[in-house]
Write a protein that holds these residues in place. Structure first.
Motif, PDB file in Angstrom:
ATOM      1  N   LEU A 188       7.278 -11.806  -0.364  1.00 53.26           N
ATOM      2  CA  LEU A 188       6.269 -12.636   0.297  1.00 53.26           C
ATOM      3  C   LEU A 188       5.027 -12.778  -0.594  1.00 53.26           C
ATOM      4  N   ILE A 189       4.633 -11.682  -1.232  1.00 53.11           N
ATOM      5  CA  ILE A 189       3.491 -11.744  -2.158  1.00 53.11           C
ATOM      6  C   ILE A 189       3.840 -12.671  -3.319  1.00 53.11           C
ATOM      7  N   ASP A 190       5.049 -12.517  -3.875  1.00 57.99           N
ATOM      8  CA  ASP A 190       5.503 -13.373  -4.986  1.00 57.99           C
ATOM      9  C   ASP A 190       5.404 -14.852  -4.621  1.00 57.99           C
ATOM     10  N   ALA A 191       5.763 -15.172  -3.393  1.00 57.80           N
ATOM     11  CA  ALA A 191       5.811 -16.561  -2.934  1.00 57.80           C
ATOM     12  C   ALA A 191       4.449 -17.086  -2.481  1.00 57.80           C
ATOM     13  N   GLY A 192       3.403 -16.275  -2.617  1.00 55.61           N
ATOM     14  CA  GLY A 192       2.075 -16.717  -2.200  1.00 55.61           C
ATOM     15  C   GLY A 192       1.841 -16.618  -0.708  1.00 55.61           C
ATOM     16  N   ASN A 193       2.604 -15.786  -0.028  1.00 50.55           N
ATOM     17  CA  ASN A 193       2.487 -15.634   1.424  1.00 50.55           C
ATOM     18  C   ASN A 193       1.865 -14.296   1.814  1.00 50.55           C
ATOM     19  N   ALA A 194       0.825 -13.899   1.097  1.00 54.53           N
ATOM     20  CA  ALA A 194       0.148 -12.629   1.379  1.00 54.53           C
ATOM     21  C   ALA A 194      -0.419 -12.594   2.797  1.00 54.53           C
ATOM     22  N   GLY A 195      -0.804 -13.719   3.324  1.00 53.78           N
ATOM     23  CA  GLY A 195      -1.337 -13.776   4.690  1.00 53.78           C
ATOM     24  C   GLY A 195      -0.325 -13.292   5.710  1.00 53.78           C
ATOM     25  N   GLN A 196       0.945 -13.588   5.491  1.00 54.77           N
ATOM     26  CA  GLN A 196       1.988 -13.123   6.406  1.00 54.77           C
ATOM     27  C   GLN A 196       2.124 -11.607   6.344  1.00 54.77           C
ATOM     28  N   VAL A 197       1.950 -11.052   5.157  1.00 51.79           N
ATOM     29  CA  VAL A 197       2.005  -9.597   5.016  1.00 51.79           C
ATOM     30  C   VAL A 197       0.851  -8.975   5.812  1.00 51.79           C
ATOM     31  N   TRP A 198      -0.349  -9.500   5.623  1.00 51.39           N
ATOM     32  CA  TRP A 198      -1.523  -8.974   6.323  1.00 51.39           C
ATOM     33  C   TRP A 198      -1.360  -9.115   7.837  1.00 51.39           C
ATOM     34  N   ASP A 199      -0.814 -10.242   8.291  1.00 47.29           N
ATOM     35  CA  ASP A 199      -0.643 -10.479   9.729  1.00 47.29           C
ATOM     36  C   ASP A 199       0.217  -9.412  10.401  1.00 47.29           C
ATOM     37  N   GLY A 200       1.220  -8.899   9.695  1.00 45.65           N
ATOM     38  CA  GLY A 200       2.105  -7.888  10.269  1.00 45.65           C
ATOM     39  C   GLY A 200       1.759  -6.474   9.856  1.00 45.65           C
ATOM     40  N   ALA A 201       0.614  -6.295   9.222  1.00 50.79           N
ATOM     41  CA  ALA A 201       0.240  -4.995   8.662  1.00 50.79           C
ATOM     42  C   ALA A 201      -0.237  -4.014   9.716  1.00 50.79           C
ATOM     43  N   ALA A 202      -0.233  -2.750   9.330  1.00 49.51           N
ATOM     44  CA  ALA A 202      -0.766  -1.679  10.170  1.00 49.51           C
ATOM     45  C   ALA A 202      -2.266  -1.883  10.364  1.00 49.51           C
ATOM     46  N   GLU A 203      -2.765  -1.400  11.456  1.00 48.01           N
ATOM     47  CA  GLU A 203      -4.197  -1.526  11.763  1.00 48.01           C
ATOM     48  C   GLU A 203      -5.057  -0.892  10.668  1.00 48.01           C
ATOM     49  N   VAL A 204      -4.585   0.199  10.069  1.00 45.04           N
ATOM     50  CA  VAL A 204      -5.380   0.842   9.012  1.00 45.04           C
ATOM     51  C   VAL A 204      -5.587  -0.103   7.829  1.00 45.04           C
ATOM     52  N   MET A 205      -4.615  -0.916   7.499  1.00 45.50           N
ATOM     53  CA  MET A 205      -4.768  -1.884   6.410  1.00 45.50           C
ATOM     54  C   MET A 205      -5.682  -3.023   6.839  1.00 45.50           C
ATOM     55  N   ARG A 206      -5.502  -3.476   8.050  1.00 43.96           N
ATOM     56  CA  ARG A 206      -6.310  -4.601   8.521  1.00 43.96           C
ATOM     57  C   ARG A 206      -7.777  -4.219   8.669  1.00 43.96           C
ATOM     58  N   LYS A 207      -8.046  -2.932   8.910  1.00 45.12           N
ATOM     59  CA  LYS A 207      -9.436  -2.469   8.952  1.00 45.12           C
ATOM     60  C   LYS A 207     -10.005  -2.305   7.544  1.00 45.12           C
ATOM     61  N   ALA A 208      -9.138  -1.988   6.587  1.00 41.60           N
ATOM     62  CA  ALA A 208      -9.580  -1.725   5.219  1.00 41.60           C
ATOM     63  C   ALA A 208      -9.918  -2.989   4.444  1.00 41.60           C
ATOM     64  N   THR A 209      -9.267  -4.095   4.777  1.00 41.57           N
ATOM     65  CA  THR A 209      -9.508  -5.347   4.062  1.00 41.57           C
ATOM     66  C   THR A 209      -9.323  -6.521   5.007  1.00 41.57           C
ATOM     67  N   SER A 210     -10.100  -7.554   4.790  1.00 43.04           N
ATOM     68  CA  SER A 210      -9.964  -8.752   5.617  1.00 43.04           C
ATOM     69  C   SER A 210      -8.752  -9.560   5.148  1.00 43.04           C
ATOM     70  N   ARG A 211      -8.281 -10.427   6.015  1.00 40.97           N
ATOM     71  CA  ARG A 211      -7.162 -11.298   5.648  1.00 40.97           C
ATOM     72  C   ARG A 211      -7.518 -12.134   4.428  1.00 40.97           C
ATOM     73  N   PRO A 212      -8.674 -12.839   4.432  1.00 37.79           N
ATOM     74  CA  PRO A 212      -9.016 -13.621   3.233  1.00 37.79           C
ATOM     75  C   PRO A 212      -9.175 -12.752   1.984  1.00 37.79           C
ATOM     76  N   GLY A 213      -9.726 -11.556   2.148  1.00 37.29           N
ATOM     77  CA  GLY A 213      -9.888 -10.653   1.010  1.00 37.29           C
ATOM     78  C   GLY A 213      -8.548 -10.215   0.438  1.00 37.29           C
ATOM     79  N   PHE A 214      -7.597  -9.912   1.313  1.00 38.82           N
ATOM     80  CA  PHE A 214      -6.267  -9.504   0.868  1.00 38.82           C
ATOM     81  C   PHE A 214      -5.577 -10.662   0.154  1.00 38.82           C
ATOM     82  N   ILE A 215      -5.627 -11.832   0.741  1.00 39.63           N
ATOM     83  CA  ILE A 215      -4.994 -13.008   0.131  1.00 39.63           C
ATOM     84  C   ILE A 215      -5.606 -13.283  -1.242  1.00 39.63           C
ATOM     85  N   GLN A 216      -6.914 -13.212  -1.326  1.00 38.50           N
ATOM     86  CA  GLN A 216      -7.606 -13.464  -2.591  1.00 38.50           C
ATOM     87  C   GLN A 216      -7.228 -12.416  -3.652  1.00 38.50           C
ATOM     88  N   ALA A 217      -7.168 -11.153  -3.261  1.00 37.47           N
ATOM     89  CA  ALA A 217      -6.801 -10.090  -4.207  1.00 37.47           C
ATOM     90  C   ALA A 217      -5.374 -10.276  -4.711  1.00 37.47           C
TER      91      ALA A 217
END
Length: 174
Positions: A68-97
């Motif tokens: 998913l990251i390879d295909a440019g779909n990092a947002g989908q990864v963040w959407d299904g992520a654990a709460e600890v990850m979602r608290k650590a970084t914002s969706r736009p921040g994760f996608i940008q990184a």
């Protein structure tokens, strides 16, 4: 669609997880002195088989996350992520990184065999308390002369579901 697929994968993997987590994080209950000599060997073999199955399932899930990251779909990864990850970084921040990493590294040329490790963190540490499973790949990217360590981390959440808790790329050895 992908979020539900990831949830299904993690929920399926979870079926064997409770016994595995107990086997990994504790020495286990004392065996009675009258237990047959073969019983521990059978239990150990069953635990090894269960761990091997979990390793294979989680390695496949990590490969899907990396895909998913390879295909440019990092947002989908963040959407299904654990709460600890979602608290650590914002969706736009994760996608940008993730986009910045891929721009710097280029396309994936080859992803090596996965390596699985498990760890349990206590409260009060740098990492939120919980049981984690890490899958790493030695990955070759088009713009990197050396392989890069690609790490996908999962956390066993309170609802007993494995969810992505992190993704990173680092030089091998770090």
């Amino acid at each position: 669609m992908m979020r539900s697929m990831l949830s299904i994968v993690f929920s399926t993997v979870l079926l064997a997880a409770p016994a595995l987590v107990a086997a990994q994080t504790t020495a286990g209950p004392a065996r009675p002195a009258t237990a047959p000599a073969a019983a521990p060997a059978v239990a150990d073999a069953q635990q090894r088989e269960a761990l091997a199955r979990q390793d294979a399932q989680m390695s496949a899930a990590a490969a899907r996350v990396a895909g998913l990251i390879d295909a440019g779909n990092a947002g989908q990864v963040w959407d299904g992520a654990a709460e600890v990850m979602r608290k650590a970084t914002s969706r736009p921040g994760f996608i940008q990184a993730m986009a910045a990493d891929r721009q710097r590294l280029g396309a994936v040329v080859q992803r090596g065999q996965p390596s699985v490790t498990r760890v349990q963190y206590a409260a009060g540490g740098a990492v939120p308390q919980g049981v984690y499973l890490n899958v790493s790949f030695a990955t070759r990217f088009a713009n990197s002369a050396q392989p890069v360590r690609e790490l996908v981390s999962f956390r066993l959440d309170e609802d007993r579901t494995w969810r992505v808790s992190g993704y990173s790329v680092r030089p091998v050895g770090q």
